[in-house]
Scaffold this motif. Structure first.
Motif, PDB file in Angstrom:
ATOM      1  N   SER A 193      -3.925  -2.475  -0.327  1.00 27.15           N
ATOM      2  CA  SER A 193      -2.462  -2.393  -0.362  1.00 27.15           C
ATOM      3  C   SER A 193      -1.949  -2.099  -1.766  1.00 27.15           C
ATOM      4  O   SER A 193      -0.976  -1.358  -1.942  1.00 27.15           O
TER       5      SER A 193
ATOM      6  N   ARG B 257       0.384   1.251  -1.579  1.00 29.42           N
ATOM      7  CA  ARG B 257       1.838   1.070  -1.609  1.00 29.42           C
ATOM      8  C   ARG B 257       2.514   1.895  -2.706  1.00 29.42           C
ATOM      9  O   ARG B 257       3.429   2.680  -2.411  1.00 29.42           O
TER      10      ARG B 257
ATOM     11  N   SER C  44      -2.702   0.756   4.575  1.00 27.19           N
ATOM     12  CA  SER C  44      -2.594  -0.629   4.129  1.00 27.19           C
ATOM     13  C   SER C  44      -1.476  -0.765   3.097  1.00 27.19           C
ATOM     14  O   SER C  44      -1.541  -0.154   2.033  1.00 27.19           O
ATOM     15  N   GLY C  45      -0.469  -1.550   3.427  1.00 29.47           N
ATOM     16  CA  GLY C  45       0.634  -1.743   2.488  1.00 29.47           C
ATOM     17  C   GLY C  45       1.597  -0.587   2.381  1.00 29.47           C
ATOM     18  O   GLY C  45       2.520  -0.615   1.567  1.00 29.47           O
ATOM     19  N   ASP C  46       1.425   0.471   3.191  1.00 29.02           N
ATOM     20  CA  ASP C  46       2.309   1.631   3.116  1.00 29.02           C
ATOM     21  C   ASP C  46       3.716   1.222   3.551  1.00 29.02           C
ATOM     22  O   ASP C  46       3.913   0.740   4.661  1.00 29.02           O
TER      23      ASP C  46
ATOM     24  N   ARG D  87      -8.307  -6.288   1.728  1.00 33.59           N
ATOM     25  CA  ARG D  87      -7.091  -5.684   2.290  1.00 33.59           C
ATOM     26  C   ARG D  87      -5.956  -5.687   1.265  1.00 33.59           C
ATOM     27  O   ARG D  87      -5.191  -4.717   1.159  1.00 33.59           O
TER      28      ARG D  87
END
Length: 343
Positions: free
Chosen positions: A294, A298, A187-189, A290
């Motif tokens: 992230s 991230r 998520s958010g990578d 979500r």
């Protein structure tokens, strides 16, 4: 216990493990070289084998490993095991990777992480880096009798289920659930944006439904908030505000804090429980969760990938890299560790 589903008695993996110091609280193999994946990673025969070694005392372990495997390390080896351990523990996601190592005729990559840091990540999701890998099927090669570690491994799986529930509708399939779980640590990578396969999560889950079912089956059967119809491969969960609040309250601490940070207006300074109660009544509850994920993943993925530039023995300061998956040469590829560390 769900953790039992992770175990493997692979002789080949244990043979590779014999090349390293024995003081490991946990060792596991993961990625496309262990479990078949669809898409570009479907050829297991020549795939790199990825390992993570968990150690109680990184300084002692690196000291012994430097004596046995000096050539595995980048230029940081000349600074000694204390500096290597400092880089491992205090930068990135708390893991030190040695990539592109030939061992028993196979190309391998191995990461080293402190037992205490791993337990913290499993329980609290501080960065979801190694904890995220352990939410997907892996091959456990060694696991000692550390009760705290075993408990944290199991708690990580239960937390993954809870987070996935919050992002799913009232009724869904096993595959839907496993796709959400496998995608938590992506998520958010930022690497999802810079050239990696966008279907990566689907490619991980599709060929391995049975392995995911083995890993999470008992947790789903014992969860009072879900109706798990095993024969049909379908599930139903409680999506009432009360049900969602119960789920939100059991999420790992760092995710709760990120949700609070996202939802808390300036000057309000509400406590986490008050914020989670509000989110439980929000129709966009799943999207808030979500966003919280992230906010963890991230920065963690960016820091770890940057660290990989300095820990890769084959490219201590740049140079020419053989990118084995596609058999291409990348000149002065500063982003190579990012590509190779993501499985």
């Amino acid at each position: 216990m769900a953790l039992q589903a992770l175990h493997s008695s692979g002789v080949a993996f244990r043979k590779i493990l014999s090349h390293f110091p024995e003081e490991l609280s946990l060792a596991f193999a993961y990625g496309s070289g262990v479990y078949r994946q669809a898409g570009p990673c479907s050829n297991q025969k020549n795939a790199m084998l990825d390992f993570v070694f968990t150690v109680d005392d990184p300084v002692v372990w690196h000291s012994k490993n430097l004596k046995k495997n000096w050539n595995h390390y980048s230029f940081l080896k000349v600074l000694g095991p204390k500096m290597i351990s400092n880089v491992q523990n205090n930068y990135g996601a708390g893991v030190y990777y040695n990539p592109l190592i030939t061992c028993d005729g196979r190309l391998i990559k191995y990461g080293v992480i402190s037992t205490s840091i791993l337990i913290e990540d499993l329980l609290n999701w501080n960065n979801l880096y190694i904890a995220g890998r352990l939410q997907k099927p892996v091959k456990i090669i060694a696991l000692n009798e550390n009760v705290a570690l075993r408990s944290a491994l199991d708690k990580n799986l239960k937390s993954a289920v809870t987070a996935a529930f919050l992002m799913l509708p009232e009724s869904f399939s096993e595959e839907d659930l496993f796709l959400e779980i496998a995608g938590l640590s992506y998520s958010g990578d930022f690497r999802m944006v810079v050239g990696e396969d966008k279907a990566k999560v689907l490619n991980i889950v599709k060929p391995n439904i049975a392995h995911f079912r083995e890993l999470y089956g008992s947790i789903l059967q014992e969860n009072p908030q879900v109706v798990y119809k095993i024969q049909q491969g379908s599930l139903e969960i409680d999506k009432s505000p009360e049900g969602q609040f119960t789920q939100l309250m059991t999420l790992p601490k760092t995710l709760q804090q990120q949700i609070n940070h996202i939802m808390d207006p300036p000057g309000k300074n509400r406590d986490v429980e008050e914020t989670l109660l509000q989110v439980a009544h929000d129709p966009d509850c799943g999207e808030v969760v979500r966003l919280g994920l992230s906010a963890i993943v991230r920065p963690s993925s960016m820091r770890q990938s940057t660290k990989g530039i300095f820990t890769a023995a084959s490219c201590p300061l740049g140079g020419f890299i053989v990118f084995s998956r596609r058999q291409q040469i990348w000149p002065h590829d500063w982003f190579w560790p990012m590509k190779r560390e993501w499985k």
